[in-house]
Design an enzyme around this catalytic site. Structure first.
Site, PDB file in Angstrom:
ATOM      1  N   HIS A   1       0.812  -1.202   0.000  1.00 53.18           N
ATOM      2  CA  HIS A   1       0.000   0.000   0.000  1.00 53.18           C
ATOM      3  C   HIS A   1       0.856   1.266   0.000  1.00 53.18           C
ATOM      4  O   HIS A   1       0.396   2.326  -0.383  1.00 53.18           O
ATOM      5  CB  HIS A   1      -0.872  -0.042   1.258  1.00 53.18           C
ATOM      6  CG  HIS A   1      -2.214   0.491   1.059  1.00 53.18           C
ATOM      7  ND1 HIS A   1      -2.865   1.179   2.043  1.00 53.18           N
ATOM      8  CD2 HIS A   1      -3.027   0.476   0.003  1.00 53.18           C
ATOM      9  CE1 HIS A   1      -4.031   1.559   1.602  1.00 53.18           C
ATOM     10  NE2 HIS A   1      -4.139   1.144   0.361  1.00 53.18           N
TER      11      HIS A   1
ATOM     12  N   LYS B   1       3.069   4.383  -0.619  1.00 49.08           N
ATOM     13  CA  LYS B   1       3.183   5.297  -1.766  1.00 49.08           C
ATOM     14  C   LYS B   1       4.311   6.278  -1.441  1.00 49.08           C
ATOM     15  O   LYS B   1       4.159   7.130  -0.551  1.00 49.08           O
ATOM     16  CB  LYS B   1       1.859   5.978  -2.024  1.00 49.08           C
ATOM     17  CG  LYS B   1       0.789   4.955  -2.424  1.00 49.08           C
ATOM     18  CD  LYS B   1      -0.619   5.471  -2.366  1.00 49.08           C
ATOM     19  CE  LYS B   1      -1.563   4.441  -2.912  1.00 49.08           C
ATOM     20  NZ  LYS B   1      -1.774   3.292  -1.997  1.00 49.08           N
TER      21      LYS B   1
ATOM     22  N   HIS C   1      -8.916  10.557  -0.819  1.00 47.48           N
ATOM     23  CA  HIS C   1      -8.146   9.305  -0.870  1.00 47.48           C
ATOM     24  C   HIS C   1      -6.979   9.401   0.116  1.00 47.48           C
ATOM     25  O   HIS C   1      -6.278   8.448   0.371  1.00 47.48           O
ATOM     26  CB  HIS C   1      -7.636   9.042  -2.298  1.00 47.48           C
ATOM     27  CG  HIS C   1      -7.101   7.658  -2.481  1.00 47.48           C
ATOM     28  ND1 HIS C   1      -5.750   7.375  -2.569  1.00 47.48           N
ATOM     29  CD2 HIS C   1      -7.731   6.465  -2.532  1.00 47.48           C
ATOM     30  CE1 HIS C   1      -5.580   6.080  -2.694  1.00 47.48           C
ATOM     31  NE2 HIS C   1      -6.745   5.503  -2.674  1.00 47.48           N
TER      32      HIS C   1
ATOM     33  N   LYS D   1      -5.280   9.762   3.850  1.00 43.55           N
ATOM     34  CA  LYS D   1      -5.572   9.173   5.156  1.00 43.55           C
ATOM     35  C   LYS D   1      -4.805   9.993   6.186  1.00 43.55           C
ATOM     36  O   LYS D   1      -3.588  10.163   6.058  1.00 43.55           O
ATOM     37  CB  LYS D   1      -5.105   7.726   5.260  1.00 43.55           C
ATOM     38  CG  LYS D   1      -5.828   6.800   4.314  1.00 43.55           C
ATOM     39  CD  LYS D   1      -5.096   6.666   2.976  1.00 43.55           C
ATOM     40  CE  LYS D   1      -5.766   5.603   2.150  1.00 43.55           C
ATOM     41  NZ  LYS D   1      -5.857   5.952   0.712  1.00 43.55           N
TER      42      LYS D   1
HETATM   43  O1  LIG Z   1      -5.665   2.988  -3.240  1.00 43.89           O
HETATM   44  C1  LIG Z   1      -5.098   2.084  -2.616  1.00 43.89           C
HETATM   45  O2  LIG Z   1      -3.873   1.976  -2.521  1.00 43.89           O
HETATM   46  C2  LIG Z   1      -5.940   1.059  -1.931  1.00 43.89           C
HETATM   47  C3  LIG Z   1      -5.831  -0.286  -2.280  1.00 43.89           C
HETATM   48  C4  LIG Z   1      -6.618  -1.246  -1.663  1.00 43.89           C
HETATM   49  C5  LIG Z   1      -7.503  -0.850  -0.678  1.00 43.89           C
HETATM   50  N1  LIG Z   1      -8.290  -1.826  -0.018  1.00 43.89           N
HETATM   51  O3  LIG Z   1      -8.146  -3.053  -0.344  1.00 43.89           O
HETATM   52  O4  LIG Z   1      -9.142  -1.446   0.857  1.00 43.89           O
HETATM   53  C6  LIG Z   1      -7.619   0.504  -0.313  1.00 43.89           C
HETATM   54  C7  LIG Z   1      -6.835   1.449  -0.949  1.00 43.89           C
HETATM   55  C8  LIG Z   1      -6.920   2.869  -0.542  1.00 43.89           C
HETATM   56  O5  LIG Z   1      -5.856   3.532  -0.502  1.00 43.89           O
HETATM   57  O6  LIG Z   1      -8.013   3.350  -0.236  1.00 43.89           O
END
Ligand SMILES: O=C(O)c1ccc([N+](=O)[O-])cc1C(=O)O
Length: 448
Positions: free
Chosen positions: A117, A119, A341, A343
């Site tokens: 996840h 970034k 998007h 957090k």
């Molecule tokens: O965009 C992403 O990297 C992402 C990938 C998967 C999930 N998930 O499986 O709940 C959530 C996200 C999020 O960032 O919201």
């Protein structure tokens, strides 16, 4: 009259917090000038001569990504770090095969249901190394009309002695990279070591897949956050803050158990509420997650909901969560319709929300997979995914708290205090049809 010798770019203007939001296509431009930046601007030639870079992420559109680099940098060596899964590997290999300058590094996901996840960008210039930690996938949709969070480090100069930051950022970043155990990252481990991180004033809060125990117990996930808050918040007379409110804001929610006590308050909130001294009080936890109406009226319409993957299977098992939920509202940043998007997590000094005690921007959603769950009588923390974020504490900025009326005030991405769900409000659930009201584009949402 002293004429500025070098134009001050958006990144330098974001000092001292260096916390920016992504620009939004379709809002008044002045709301894209202050503390807002595009991917092209992050990668712009104005920051110096790029030598090579690395991009850590979950979703990639390689054509889109290369287009965001200036023409003269598109042939520089580029390392792509992604989640190691059969599907992802094939897709990434196919996308990268036309480009010999691109190297691929699959991140091992040894625990089921984990995702890569994280970034993050490593940008190596002739003048030094820049780290960017953010929340956007490397696809157009994530950078066009959403609210994304971005921390951009100074360009750290090369050094012969091992210059560390006051927050041990270099050590923590190397510890994180080491967990990939990937030869493709050895160059970057060496490079990080050779650069002076003393100008970095944020703490690194990351997650890596594993069952962390013993000396590793507090190195990752919510226990790293707990440990960092305990060590660095040293507020005088912090007992006055024991009941001050905490906010969690995110774009997806995992399975949290049959009631709040299963994990959310007993384990996760215990970490979020940590001050230098511990307390038995249970501060109010306010959670921000978009309503169906937030999504329907957003710039993208129901399509925004594709990036809010909270599913019905989890939602129906934890209806108790709705009592904690608040709407997405960001009028003061002109982003109430730019679906979040980003957090973030923060603690205020009191329910007036005029001062905050700490602020975290991260890739980590509200899930055990991201933050970890304690096992074996609290002796090990099981984390499924890679996550990374940066924590701001006032001490690093020679302040007692981050006072919001101050100038420059900490650029909080949403309106405070948060607005509680009204009885008519429902959390956005991705695998449910919404066909009674059209969205801002006149469309309905029917996932079946
Ligand atoms: O965009 C992403 O990297 C992402 C990938 C998967 C999930 N998930 O499986 O709940 C959530 C996200 C999020 O960032 O919201």
């Amino acid at each position: 009259v002293s004429k500025r010798l070098t134009p001050v770019n958006k990144i330098d203007q974001s000092e001292p917090y260096r916390f920016l939001l992504s620009t939004v296509h379709g809002i008044q431009d002045n709301y894209n000038q202050q503390n807002a930046i595009s991917l092209k601007e992050i990668l712009s030639v104005e920051h110096g001569q790029l030598i090579r870079s690395a991009q850590f992420n979950y979703m990639f559109d390689i054509e889109f990504l290369l287009e965001q680099y200036p023409l003269e940098f598109r042939l520089k060596p580029l390392l792509i770090v992604h989640g190691d899964s059969r599907h992802d590997n094939q897709s990434i290999k196919n996308q990268c095969s036309p480009y010999p300058q691109i190297e691929i590094c699959p991140a091992r996901l040894d625990i089921p249901f984990g995702t890569h996840h994280t970034k993050m960008m490593f940008l190596l210039y002739e003048t030094g190394l820049r780290i960017v930690i953010h929340t956007a996938n490397l696809i157009l949709q994530d950078w066009r009309q959403k609210t994304q969070g971005i921390w951009i480090s100074p360009i750290c100069p090369k050094t012969n002695d091992d210059r560390e930051s006051k927050t041990n950022f270099k050590k923590d970043l190397l510890e994180y990279i080491e967990r990939y155990r990937a030869r493709q990252l050895q160059f970057w481990q060496k490079t990080i070591n050779e650069h002076d991180f003393s100008s970095i004033n944020v703490h690194l809060i990351s997650s890596t897949p594993g069952r962390h125990t013993g000396p590793d117990l507090n190195k990752f996930g919510h226990l790293k956050l707990r440990q960092t808050l305990k060590n660095y918040l040293n507020l005088d007379k912090d007992e006055q803050y024991n009941s001050s409110p905490i906010i969690g804001q995110f774009s997806s929610i995992g399975s949290l158990g049959p009631n709040a006590n299963s994990w959310l308050t007993k384990e996760f909130l215990t970490s979020l509420k940590q001050l230098s001294s511990s307390s038995l009080e249970s501060p109010e936890l306010k959670l921000i997650y978009p309503t169906v109406e937030n999504v329907r009226t957003s710039l993208e319409g129901y399509m925004a909901g594709g990036s809010l993957p909270y599913n019905m299977q989890n939602a129906m098992r934890q209806t108790w969560l709705v009592n904690y939920l608040h709407r997405w509202k960001a009028d003061h940043r002109h982003r109430s319709q730019a679906s979040p998007h980003i957090k973030t997590y923060l603690r205020a000094t009191n329910d007036q929300f005029k001062d905050i005690l700490w602020f975290l921007v991260t890739s980590a959603n509200l899930s055990k997979a991201a933050w970890g769950v304690l096992e074996k009588n609290n002796t090990q923390l099981m984390i499924r995914s890679y996550e990374i974020g940066v924590l701001y504490t006032p001490k690093q900025f020679s302040k007692a708290t981050f006072s919001l009326p101050d100038s420059p005030s900490f650029p909080i991405p949403y309106d405070l205090p948060p607005v509680k769900y009204q009885t008519s409000d429902k959390p956005w659930i991705v695998d449910v049809a919404y066909k009674d009201k059209p969205d801002s584009h006149g469309n309905m949402w029917d996932p079946s």
